[in-house]
Design a protein around this motif. Structure first.
Motif, PDB file in Angstrom:
ATOM      1  N   LYS A 124     -10.478   7.817   2.049  1.00 47.00           N
ATOM      2  CA  LYS A 124     -10.363   6.904   0.906  1.00 47.00           C
ATOM      3  C   LYS A 124     -10.298   5.487   1.495  1.00 47.00           C
ATOM      4  CE  LYS A 124      -8.155   6.490  -3.610  1.00 47.00           C
ATOM      5  NZ  LYS A 124      -7.941   5.042  -3.699  1.00 47.00           N
TER       6      LYS A 124
ATOM      7  N   THR B  33       0.830  -1.207   0.000  1.00 51.49           N
ATOM      8  CA  THR B  33       0.000   0.000   0.000  1.00 51.49           C
ATOM      9  C   THR B  33       0.865   1.257   0.000  1.00 51.49           C
ATOM     10  OG1 THR B  33      -0.117  -0.076   2.420  1.00 51.49           O
ATOM     11  CG2 THR B  33      -1.897  -1.152   1.195  1.00 51.49           C
TER      12      THR B  33
ATOM     13  N   THR C 106     -15.402  -1.915  -7.595  1.00 49.37           N
ATOM     14  CA  THR C 106     -15.675  -1.049  -6.457  1.00 49.37           C
ATOM     15  C   THR C 106     -16.411  -1.863  -5.389  1.00 49.37           C
ATOM     16  OG1 THR C 106     -16.612   1.089  -5.789  1.00 49.37           O
ATOM     17  CG2 THR C 106     -17.878  -0.187  -7.392  1.00 49.37           C
ATOM     18  N   TYR C 107     -16.972  -1.191  -4.409  1.00 43.81           N
ATOM     19  CA  TYR C 107     -17.602  -1.863  -3.274  1.00 43.81           C
ATOM     20  C   TYR C 107     -18.660  -2.873  -3.734  1.00 43.81           C
ATOM     21  CZ  TYR C 107     -19.688  -2.531   1.327  1.00 43.81           C
ATOM     22  OH  TYR C 107     -20.153  -3.084   2.497  1.00 43.81           O
TER      23      TYR C 107
ATOM     24  N   GLU D 139     -10.530   1.405   2.366  1.00 37.41           N
ATOM     25  CA  GLU D 139     -10.194   0.060   1.867  1.00 37.41           C
ATOM     26  C   GLU D 139     -10.870  -0.928   2.818  1.00 37.41           C
ATOM     27  OE1 GLU D 139      -8.359  -0.935  -0.756  1.00 37.41           O
ATOM     28  OE2 GLU D 139      -7.624   1.013  -1.456  1.00 37.41           O
ATOM     29  N   SER D 140     -12.180  -0.787   2.973  1.00 35.53           N
ATOM     30  CA  SER D 140     -12.919  -1.543   3.990  1.00 35.53           C
ATOM     31  C   SER D 140     -14.228  -2.065   3.414  1.00 35.53           C
ATOM     32  CB  SER D 140     -13.214  -0.640   5.194  1.00 35.53           C
ATOM     33  OG  SER D 140     -14.098  -1.257   6.103  1.00 35.53           O
TER      34      SER D 140
ATOM     35  N   HIS E 262     -12.533  -0.907  -2.434  1.00 40.28           N
ATOM     36  CA  HIS E 262     -11.820   0.323  -2.760  1.00 40.28           C
ATOM     37  C   HIS E 262     -12.553   1.070  -3.864  1.00 40.28           C
ATOM     38  CE1 HIS E 262      -9.237  -2.349  -5.663  1.00 40.28           C
ATOM     39  NE2 HIS E 262     -10.385  -2.034  -6.206  1.00 40.28           N
ATOM     40  N   ASN E 263     -11.886   2.110  -4.369  1.00 40.84           N
ATOM     41  CA  ASN E 263     -12.386   2.934  -5.476  1.00 40.84           C
ATOM     42  C   ASN E 263     -13.635   3.728  -5.122  1.00 40.84           C
ATOM     43  OD1 ASN E 263     -10.265   2.270  -7.089  1.00 40.84           O
ATOM     44  ND2 ASN E 263     -11.339   0.700  -8.253  1.00 40.84           N
TER      45      ASN E 263
ATOM     46  N   GLN F 210      -7.846   1.136   7.634  1.00 39.11           N
ATOM     47  CA  GLN F 210      -8.587   0.962   6.389  1.00 39.11           C
ATOM     48  C   GLN F 210      -9.318   2.233   5.946  1.00 39.11           C
ATOM     49  OE1 GLN F 210     -11.135  -2.352   7.349  1.00 39.11           O
ATOM     50  NE2 GLN F 210      -9.553  -3.870   6.884  1.00 39.11           N
TER      51      GLN F 210
ATOM     52  N   ASN G 140      -2.656   0.311  -8.335  1.00 32.79           N
ATOM     53  CA  ASN G 140      -2.238  -0.965  -7.758  1.00 32.79           C
ATOM     54  C   ASN G 140      -2.074  -1.999  -8.862  1.00 32.79           C
ATOM     55  OD1 ASN G 140      -1.557  -2.976  -5.995  1.00 32.79           O
ATOM     56  ND2 ASN G 140      -3.553  -3.141  -5.031  1.00 32.79           N
TER      57      ASN G 140
END
Length: 452
Positions: free
Chosen positions: A242, A100, A316-317, A244-245, A322-323, A254, A127
């Motif tokens: 932002k 990360t 995305t979610y 990541e969860s 993410h995103n 996250q 990434n």
């Protein structure tokens, strides 16, 4: 003792006043920066969207780095991704080291409309997309620009801006043969009432230390934490994250803060996750909805979910944690903001239109699908978006306009060519437009079956 001369006293007082002056009020010395003007480079200028994000023409951008800069980037990427440039092929999902840590910045010269921006921070971003492009040895890399990144080393560029913008993100249309998905998806979100970053096409030329090379058409995006919030939300003081969860539990690592970093306060996120996963969800759904809506803009999220799922935006979610961004608005509460849309408008649907099969590990979607009130609202938004925004007429016009805009710079007067393009060939670009149009027809039919 001789009396102190009045002129000396005045000089001392002036010196004290100047030394106590707020650093933010200090005017930097731009000596030697011949292209610097307050309008183009200064912090106090308003963000000029018409210049930076034109909708009817393609801007050009030149970036020059030294050979040593490129060598430093390669060494840094080898550490971060486990591979030197062009080593390892396409790597499928990207390969390399999963990290990360963001790539390092180097100071570059940036030119636009004959003017230079000095010692601009340039770093690679992304990434799996970055890993894949890097390992394939393709120079059309995703990158980010930060105008004042090196102001400490070069005080003359203190608070440097690009027509009012501090940071900009450059997307190379990875896995997008049309080269327009990133842009038109953001347009579609805003057409549907979902705030999204402004975008525009740029022809990009980069000197990696051996002369300028044409790296094709990029999509420039404004960054969420810069001017976008003020422009589309009317404010920018609340927390910006932002994540990541997947929102099942709170883990501070996250939820990267993009502003207010010095304030150790994640209470807005914690309250949302607590309310979302509260056990009263099934025993007292009315109270559960009330508590959740106090801290999270549920209606907005449901609208985003309806739009996102209808047009198919899988990265995305619901498939990936993410995103997207979250902004804690003073009255609208924690609000969802889409980001990174280059893989939208494809048939690769990870979340069914009916939301069936979404696991409990994605509670923001699963619990909305399970709640009768929220699910009915979701269906209403799906139909409204499909009938009033995502129509063949509107989408065909949008796709045609943007494709026509960039075609001369993809396979016309200027051509995207290996190793400076992510296109396999220009035929794949030509074939992408009919595919996009057919995708809209297929999704319209899917919606008709779901909510007749």
């Amino acid at each position: 003792m001789k009396p102190i001369h009045a002129l000396v006293v005045v000089s001392l007082l002036v010196g004290i006043i100047v030394s106590c002056k707020n650093p933010e009020e200090t005017t930097p010395d731009h000596a030697g920066l011949s292209d610097w003007t307050d309008e183009t480079h200064g912090k106090k200028a308003d963000a000029n969207y018409s210049v930076v994000f034109p909708q009817d023409n393609v801007n050009s951008l030149e970036i020059r780095m030294t050979k040593d800069d490129w060598t430093a980037i390669r060494a840094d990427m080898k550490t971060l991704k486990g591979s030197d440039f062009g080593v390892g092929g396409t790597g499928g999902g990207g390969g390399g080291v999963n990290t990360t840590t963001e790539p390092r910045y180097v100071a570059v010269s940036m030119k636009f409309n004959g003017k230079e921006w000095y010692k601009v921070g340039f770093r690679l971003k992304g990434n799996s997309s970055l890993s894949s492009i890097w390992r394939a040895g393709i120079y059309k890399l995703p990158f980010r620009l930060k105008m004042d990144e090196f102001e400490d080393q070069y005080p003359a560029i203190l608070d440097q801006r690009f027509y009012g913008f501090k940071e900009l993100s450059m997307s190379p249309a990875f896995k997008d043969n049309s080269l327009i998905r990133e842009k038109v998806t953001a347009d579609i979100f805003r057409m549907a009432g979902i705030p999204a970053a402004q975008t525009a096409f740029y022809k990009v030329y980069i000197d990696f230390g051996e002369g300028l090379k044409y790296c094709g058409v990029y999509t420039m995006l404004e960054t969420i934490e810069d001017e976008m919030l003020k422009a589309q939300f009317g404010e920018d003081k609340g927390n910006v994250y932002k994540p990541e969860s997947n929102f099942t539990t709170f883990n501070q690592t996250q939820f990267e803060k993009k502003n207010n970093e010095d304030l150790a306060d994640w209470s807005d996120i914690q309250a949302t996750i607590t309310a979302l996963n509260a056990p009263i969800r099934t025993s007292n759904p009315v109270q559960w909805r009330t508590n959740l809506e106090k801290v999270f803009n549920v209606d907005h999220f449901i609208k985003w979910l309806a739009v996102n799922t209808t047009m198919v935006n899988w990265d995305t979610y619901g498939a990936m944690a993410h995103n997207h961004y979250l902004y804690n608005h003073s009255s609208k509460k924690l609000t969802w903001i889409p980001w990174d849309n280059n893989e939208a408008l494809t048939s690769n649907a990870r979340v069914q239109l009916s939301l069936a099969g979404v696991a409990a590990s994605w509670p923001l979607i699963r619990y909305i699908a399970d709640d009768a009130v929220y699910y009915q609202k979701y269906k209403t938004y799906v139909k409204d978006f499909n009938d009033n925004v995502f129509t063949t007429a509107k989408m065909n016009a949008l796709f045609d306009k943007n494709t026509n805009l960039i075609t001369p710079f993809v396979n016309g007067t200027e051509k995207e060519q290996a190793p400076y393009s992510n296109l396999t060939n220009t035929t794949s670009f030509t074939a992408a437009l009919p595919s996009l149009k057919q995708h809209v027809v297929a999704r319209n039919q899917a919606v008709a079956s779901f909510v007749p």
